[in-house]
Design a protein around this motif. Structure first.
Motif, PDB file in Angstrom:
ATOM      1  N   VAL A  70      10.652  -3.532 -29.483  1.00  0.00           N
ATOM      2  CA  VAL A  70       9.422  -3.842 -29.950  1.00  0.00           C
ATOM      3  C   VAL A  70       8.605  -2.930 -30.164  1.00  0.00           C
ATOM      4  O   VAL A  70       8.510  -1.903 -29.356  1.00  0.00           O
ATOM      5  N   THR A  71       8.074  -2.701 -31.439  1.00  0.00           N
ATOM      6  CA  THR A  71       6.991  -1.466 -31.706  1.00  0.00           C
ATOM      7  C   THR A  71       5.463  -2.312 -31.595  1.00  0.00           C
ATOM      8  O   THR A  71       5.287  -3.130 -32.095  1.00  0.00           O
ATOM      9  N   PRO A  72       4.687  -1.558 -30.680  1.00  0.00           N
ATOM     10  CA  PRO A  72       3.554  -2.162 -30.306  1.00  0.00           C
ATOM     11  C   PRO A  72       2.584  -1.860 -31.642  1.00  0.00           C
ATOM     12  O   PRO A  72       2.776  -1.092 -32.469  1.00  0.00           O
ATOM     13  N   VAL A  73       1.510  -2.954 -31.754  1.00  0.00           N
ATOM     14  CA  VAL A  73       0.879  -2.817 -32.895  1.00  0.00           C
ATOM     15  C   VAL A  73      -0.822  -2.477 -32.572  1.00  0.00           C
ATOM     16  O   VAL A  73      -1.153  -3.542 -31.709  1.00  0.00           O
ATOM     17  N   PRO A  74      -1.358  -1.529 -32.916  1.00  0.00           N
ATOM     18  CA  PRO A  74      -2.703  -1.006 -32.366  1.00  0.00           C
ATOM     19  C   PRO A  74      -3.451  -2.268 -32.633  1.00  0.00           C
ATOM     20  O   PRO A  74      -3.611  -2.805 -33.682  1.00  0.00           O
ATOM     21  N   ALA A  76      -4.157  -5.172 -31.663  1.00  0.00           N
ATOM     22  CA  ALA A  76      -3.526  -6.556 -31.483  1.00  0.00           C
ATOM     23  C   ALA A  76      -4.057  -6.998 -29.868  1.00  0.00           C
ATOM     24  O   ALA A  76      -4.469  -6.358 -29.261  1.00  0.00           O
ATOM     25  N   ASN A  78      -3.611  -8.956 -26.351  1.00  0.00           N
ATOM     26  CA  ASN A  78      -2.809  -8.528 -25.167  1.00  0.00           C
ATOM     27  C   ASN A  78      -1.558  -9.403 -25.243  1.00  0.00           C
ATOM     28  O   ASN A  78      -0.491  -8.800 -24.659  1.00  0.00           O
ATOM     29  N   MET A  81       3.076  -8.627 -28.382  1.00  0.00           N
ATOM     30  CA  MET A  81       3.735  -7.409 -27.825  1.00  0.00           C
ATOM     31  C   MET A  81       4.013  -6.359 -28.922  1.00  0.00           C
ATOM     32  O   MET A  81       4.060  -5.379 -28.602  1.00  0.00           O
ATOM     33  N   GLY A  82       4.181  -6.714 -30.092  1.00  0.00           N
ATOM     34  CA  GLY A  82       4.310  -6.071 -31.355  1.00  0.00           C
ATOM     35  C   GLY A  82       5.176  -6.705 -32.438  1.00  0.00           C
ATOM     36  O   GLY A  82       5.210  -7.749 -32.301  1.00  0.00           O
ATOM     37  N   VAL A  83       5.962  -5.678 -33.131  1.00  0.00           N
ATOM     38  CA  VAL A  83       6.802  -6.385 -34.050  1.00  0.00           C
ATOM     39  C   VAL A  83       8.380  -5.716 -33.795  1.00  0.00           C
ATOM     40  O   VAL A  83       8.504  -4.708 -33.300  1.00  0.00           O
ATOM     41  N   PRO A  92       6.732 -10.809 -35.948  1.00  0.00           N
ATOM     42  CA  PRO A  92       5.886 -10.529 -34.614  1.00  0.00           C
ATOM     43  C   PRO A  92       6.543 -11.058 -33.225  1.00  0.00           C
ATOM     44  O   PRO A  92       7.308 -12.237 -33.271  1.00  0.00           O
ATOM     45  N   THR A 185      -5.002 -10.246 -33.943  1.00  0.00           N
ATOM     46  CA  THR A 185      -6.045  -8.789 -33.934  1.00  0.00           C
ATOM     47  C   THR A 185      -6.952  -9.216 -32.939  1.00  0.00           C
ATOM     48  O   THR A 185      -7.703 -10.152 -32.788  1.00  0.00           O
TER      49      THR A 185
END
Length: 186
Positions: A70-74, A76, A78, A81-83, A92, A185
């Protein structure tokens, strides 16, 4: 000295083996597992989230996967977790326990995610433990209104009681239509 016929020692070829499998399969009488589609039966994917045993319809769960990288998304929430890249598609990944209870899921080896349908594309949600397919019938229905607390109450409309365990039927489609869930977001 007698000659051996080549047809006596000849093994069946791949086509003959497949033909035999097909004939035996067609001759096989359907047994109990196929009866789960009978009236009064319901089945879904069983899982645990926190202390709760839940089950969601097979119509709502596209697939079950190990937790992908998983790549975190700034910026977002809590619980987002990311994409993750799953076979070329970005999904997502949501920590479902964090979304519902405010408590982070403890990620472990063998972690699973449920890929769920939602408008605009699928989403992966983490679960604490996967139990696999669960089948219930009308005699297993339980009164679920008394023990549903917090945010779970919005997503659990019925429950089944089986072997001293209560299984809440968790609606993934209601979850994915919730405005808060759709607004990831911060």
């Amino acid at each position: 000295m007698a000659k051996h016929s080549s047809s006596q020692n000849k093994r069946p070829g791949p086509f003959e083996v497949l033909l035999d499998y097909e004939q035996r399969s067609l001759a096989h009488e359907a047994g109990r597992p196929e009866m789960v589609e009978a009236p009064g039966h319901w089945r879904g994917v069983g899982f645990r989230l926190g202390k709760r045993r839940l089950v969601s319809s097979f119509d709502e769960v596209v697939e079950i996967l190990p937790l992908p990288p998983v790549t975190p998304v700034p910026g977002a929430q809590n619980w987002m977790m990311g994409v993750a890249n799953v076979r070329g598609s970005l999904l997502p990944v949501v920590d479902l326990k964090m979304f519902l209870e405010g408590e982070r899921t403890v990620v472990h080896e063998g972690q699973r995610v449920l890929v769920v349908r939602q408008a605009g594309g699928n989403v992966a949600v983490t679960i604490d433990e996967l139990f696999g397919q669960r089948t219930f019938n009308d005699s297993h229905r339980a009164d679920s209104a008394g023990d549903i607390e917090g945010r779970y109450g919005h997503f659990i409309g019925q429950a089944y009681q089986l072997a001293d365990q209560t299984w809440g039927v968790f609606s993934m489609s209601l979850l994915t239509r919730t405005p808060e869930f759709r607004q990831a977001t911060a």
